[in-house]
Design a protein around this motif. Structure first.
Motif, short mmCIF file in Angstrom:
data_model
loop_
_atom_site.label_atom_id
_atom_site.label_comp_id
_atom_site.label_asym_id
_atom_site.label_seq_id
_atom_site.Cartn_x
_atom_site.Cartn_y
_atom_site.Cartn_z
N VAL A 75 5.33 7.10 10.74
CA VAL A 75 5.86 8.05 9.77
C VAL A 75 7.35 7.78 9.61
CG1 VAL A 75 4.16 9.84 10.30
CG2 VAL A 75 6.36 9.85 11.48
N LEU A 76 7.89 8.22 8.48
CA LEU A 76 9.32 8.06 8.22
C LEU A 76 9.99 9.43 8.27
CD1 LEU A 76 9.23 5.56 5.21
CD2 LEU A 76 9.50 5.02 7.63
N VAL A 77 11.26 9.42 8.66
CA VAL A 77 12.03 10.67 8.70
C VAL A 77 13.47 10.35 8.32
CG1 VAL A 77 12.50 10.44 11.18
CG2 VAL A 77 12.65 12.69 10.11
N GLU A 78 14.06 11.26 7.55
CA GLU A 78 15.47 11.10 7.17
C GLU A 78 16.32 11.88 8.16
OE1 GLU A 78 18.07 12.37 3.35
OE2 GLU A 78 16.25 11.26 2.89
N ASP A 79 17.29 11.19 8.79
CA ASP A 79 18.10 11.89 9.79
C ASP A 79 19.19 12.73 9.14
OD1 ASP A 79 20.27 10.25 9.17
OD2 ASP A 79 20.01 8.95 10.91
N ASP A 80 20.01 13.38 9.96
CA ASP A 80 21.03 14.30 9.44
C ASP A 80 22.05 13.60 8.53
OD1 ASP A 80 20.12 16.67 10.64
OD2 ASP A 80 20.94 16.03 12.57
N LYS A 81 22.18 12.28 8.69
CA LYS A 81 23.16 11.54 7.88
C LYS A 81 22.53 10.87 6.67
CE LYS A 81 26.07 10.65 11.92
NZ LYS A 81 26.57 9.63 12.87
N GLY A 82 21.23 11.12 6.48
CA GLY A 82 20.56 10.55 5.31
C GLY A 82 19.95 9.19 5.54
N ALA A 83 20.07 8.65 6.75
CA ALA A 83 19.48 7.35 7.06
C ALA A 83 18.00 7.53 7.39
CB ALA A 83 20.21 6.70 8.24
N ILE A 84 17.19 6.53 7.01
CA ILE A 84 15.75 6.62 7.26
C ILE A 84 15.43 6.03 8.63
CG2 ILE A 84 13.48 5.77 6.52
CD1 ILE A 84 14.55 5.88 3.65
N GLU A 85 14.62 6.75 9.39
CA GLU A 85 14.14 6.29 10.70
C GLU A 85 12.63 6.18 10.65
OE1 GLU A 85 15.87 5.68 13.52
OE2 GLU A 85 17.83 6.65 13.27
N THR A 132 0.84 -1.20 0.00
CA THR A 132 0.00 0.00 0.00
C THR A 132 0.88 1.25 0.00
OG1 THR A 132 -0.16 -0.14 2.41
CG2 THR A 132 -1.94 -1.14 1.13
N ALA A 133 0.23 2.42 -0.02
CA ALA A 133 0.97 3.69 -0.09
C ALA A 133 2.00 3.78 1.03
CB ALA A 133 0.00 4.86 -0.01
N PRO A 134 3.14 4.41 0.78
CA PRO A 134 4.20 4.47 1.81
C PRO A 134 3.78 5.30 3.02
CG PRO A 134 4.75 5.89 -0.04
CD PRO A 134 3.54 5.12 -0.45
N PHE A 135 4.48 5.07 4.12
CA PHE A 135 4.28 5.92 5.29
C PHE A 135 4.66 7.36 4.90
CE2 PHE A 135 5.51 1.84 7.47
CZ PHE A 135 4.25 1.56 7.98
N PRO A 136 3.98 8.35 5.46
CA PRO A 136 4.35 9.74 5.16
C PRO A 136 5.77 10.05 5.65
CG PRO A 136 2.24 9.63 6.33
CD PRO A 136 2.85 8.27 6.39
N PHE A 137 6.48 10.86 4.90
CA PHE A 137 7.80 11.37 5.34
C PHE A 137 7.58 12.71 6.03
CE2 PHE A 137 10.12 8.30 2.79
CZ PHE A 137 11.36 8.23 3.43
N VAL A 138 8.30 12.93 7.12
CA VAL A 138 8.26 14.22 7.79
C VAL A 138 9.68 14.76 7.93
CG1 VAL A 138 6.14 13.70 9.06
CG2 VAL A 138 8.35 13.22 10.13
N ASP A 139 9.77 16.07 8.13
CA ASP A 139 11.06 16.72 8.35
C ASP A 139 11.49 16.54 9.80
OD1 ASP A 139 12.48 19.49 9.21
OD2 ASP A 139 12.84 19.13 7.08
N LEU A 140 12.79 16.61 10.06
CA LEU A 140 13.30 16.47 11.43
C LEU A 140 12.71 17.51 12.38
CD1 LEU A 140 17.08 15.67 10.86
CD2 LEU A 140 15.47 14.25 12.12
#
Length: 453
Positions: free
Chosen positions: A430-440, A404-412
């Motif tokens: 929800v997903l978030v990209e950390d300062d090093k570019g890794a997805i959390e 299904t549709a991906p989890f929403p991405f949010v800003d740090l």
């Protein structure tokens, strides 16, 4: 006594003393509240004047179409007049403008075309160029061209200037106004300086605009031009309505200072004003050394705060741009409180059975689905259960068939309220990209843990 139509209510706006927000300024500081115009902005004045002059000269004919590039407020004035006078309206605007402004124009029956902000004015995609093209293609149409149409500044020479002079009983010593098309400041300044040449005219500019450097050096420097957030002021070209000879000084204000001051005006003075008002007040405070006891400073408040509820009056919007101090939990602080663990993803070509085994072995309930390393969807326990109940033989099918549709991405910097609102029946995380570019990944449990911790 009544008015024959709404257009007769334009003008004669109040002048209100500012108290708390300008307490460090020795002068009397007054705000010209243009939000009381029927279209909630000062642009009603020049919209009517441009239409009246075009009708007189024959440029605008009965049943015609008004086509203009606008940040919203001029469009509102034009659209309001068009309804009363029987014209159609097509407006081009930029994707920088608030949704509220675009929605308001459409509410008045106008067609609105949204164009990219970060292109040169000469670019075929710019809102200037698109409006010019539409005029060429549309029979019986007229483009007001608020930037170069001198009826704009004339409206303020005839109305705004005289009003301020009368309301201050001729005691005004300084006028502060944002400079966009230049009509407001130039027309008002011309009238006031004719009455008293000693009155100082102070223009508010923004970083990313060419006005200040051009005034001080006479050089049009393209290196001054870059994208900015502040609405209604600044330009990347020189409109004919900007009369630099009438403006004594330009003061630049940052996007952050303008945005935060927009909120402060409401909180401290009870005046619900827009972004350019925030910029003007912030600039006035920066220039407080120019004012002395006995001076009377008038600041133009061009439009209403309702046009910015999704921006300057939205804490998540401010936080995402780093404008607001981190008082509440954000994605960054929630991640910091989580136990460190590498996020598990699964490729879309893997089978449903492989996904079941991964979920079981790791004791998790949902997995982001990737394609060539990019998150393209998600798979949850309930997705798998629903699919297998319908067709048990699907276990050997690739995951992409039921993802299904991906989890929403949010800003740090996204706040906890926004994150919580995004976690619902359809999205358990929800997903978030950390300062090093890794997805959390952030789940409801992570939010509860962060609050209780």
């Amino acid at each position: 006594m009544w008015h024959n139509n709404i257009l007769e209510t334009v003008g004669n706006t109040p002048l209100v003393k500012l108290n708390k927000i300008t307490k460090d300024i020795p002068a009397t500081v007054l705000a010209k509240i243009e939000t009381t115009n029927p279209g909630n902005s000062i642009k009603d004045r020049m919209a009517l004047k441009m239409i009246a002059d075009a009708e007189k000269s024959g440029l605008l004919k009965p049943g015609g179409t008004i086509i203009e590039g606008t940040s919203g407020n001029t469009g509102m004035g034009l659209a309001m007049a068009a309804i009363i006078k029987g014209y159609k309206c097509i407006f081009t605007t930029t994707d920088k403008q608030s949704k509220e402004k675009v929605d308001a124009l459409r509410a008045f029956g106008a067609e609105v075309i949204v164009c990219p902000t970060n292109v040169d004015p000469e670019d075929a995609r710019s809102y200037y160029s698109v409006s010019s093209r539409l005029v060429r293609e549309t029979p019986n149409s007229w483009k007001p061209n608020q930037y170069d149409n001198l009826s704009n500044s004339q409206a303020h020479y005839e109305q705004t200037g005289p009003e301020i002079w009368e309301q201050t009983e001729g005691k005004i010593t300084h006028l502060v106004a944002g400079v966009g098309t230049g009509g407001t400041i130039s027309g008002t300044a011309k009238y006031l300086k004719e009455k008293n040449p000693a009155i100082q005219i102070l223009g508010i500019d923004t970083y990313g605009s060419v006005f200040k450097k051009y005034k001080e050096t006479g050089i049009f420097d393209k290196n001054e031009i870059y994208p900015y957030i502040t609405e209604g002021i600044g330009e990347d070209f020189l409109p004919q309505n900007v009369d630099f000879s009438l403006i004594d000084h330009f003061e630049k204000v940052t996007d952050k200072d303008a945005a935060l001051m927009t909120r402060e005006i409401t909180l401290k003075e009870g005046i619900f004003a827009g972004n350019s008002s925030g910029s003007a007040v912030a600039g006035t405070l920066q220039m407080k050394h120019l004012f002395k006891e006995g001076d009377v400073v008038v600041i133009i408040f061009p439009d209403h705060g309702s046009r910015y509820v999704g921006k300057m009056f939205n804490e998540d919007w401010l936080r995402e741009r780093g404008f607001l101090a981190d008082e509440k939990l954000t994605a960054r602080s929630i991640i910091a409180k989580k136990e460190k663990q590498e996020i598990v993803t699964i490729d879309c070509e893997k089978t449903i059975l492989e996904a079941i085994n991964t979920i079981k072995s790791l004791n998790i309930s949902q997995i982001p689905v990737t394609q060539k390393g990019m998150v393209i969807g998600k798979i949850t326990e309930s997705d798998i259960l629903d699919a297998l109940l319908d067709n048990p033989s699907l276990r050997s099918q690739p995951l992409k068939s039921i993802a299904t549709a991906p989890f929403p991405f949010v800003d740090l910097n996204t706040g906890i309220n926004k994150i919580s609102s995004l976690i619902n029946k359809e999205n358990s995380a929800v997903l978030v990209e950390d300062d090093k570019g890794a997805i959390e990944i952030i789940t409801q449990y992570d939010i509860i843990n962060a609050i209780s911790g």
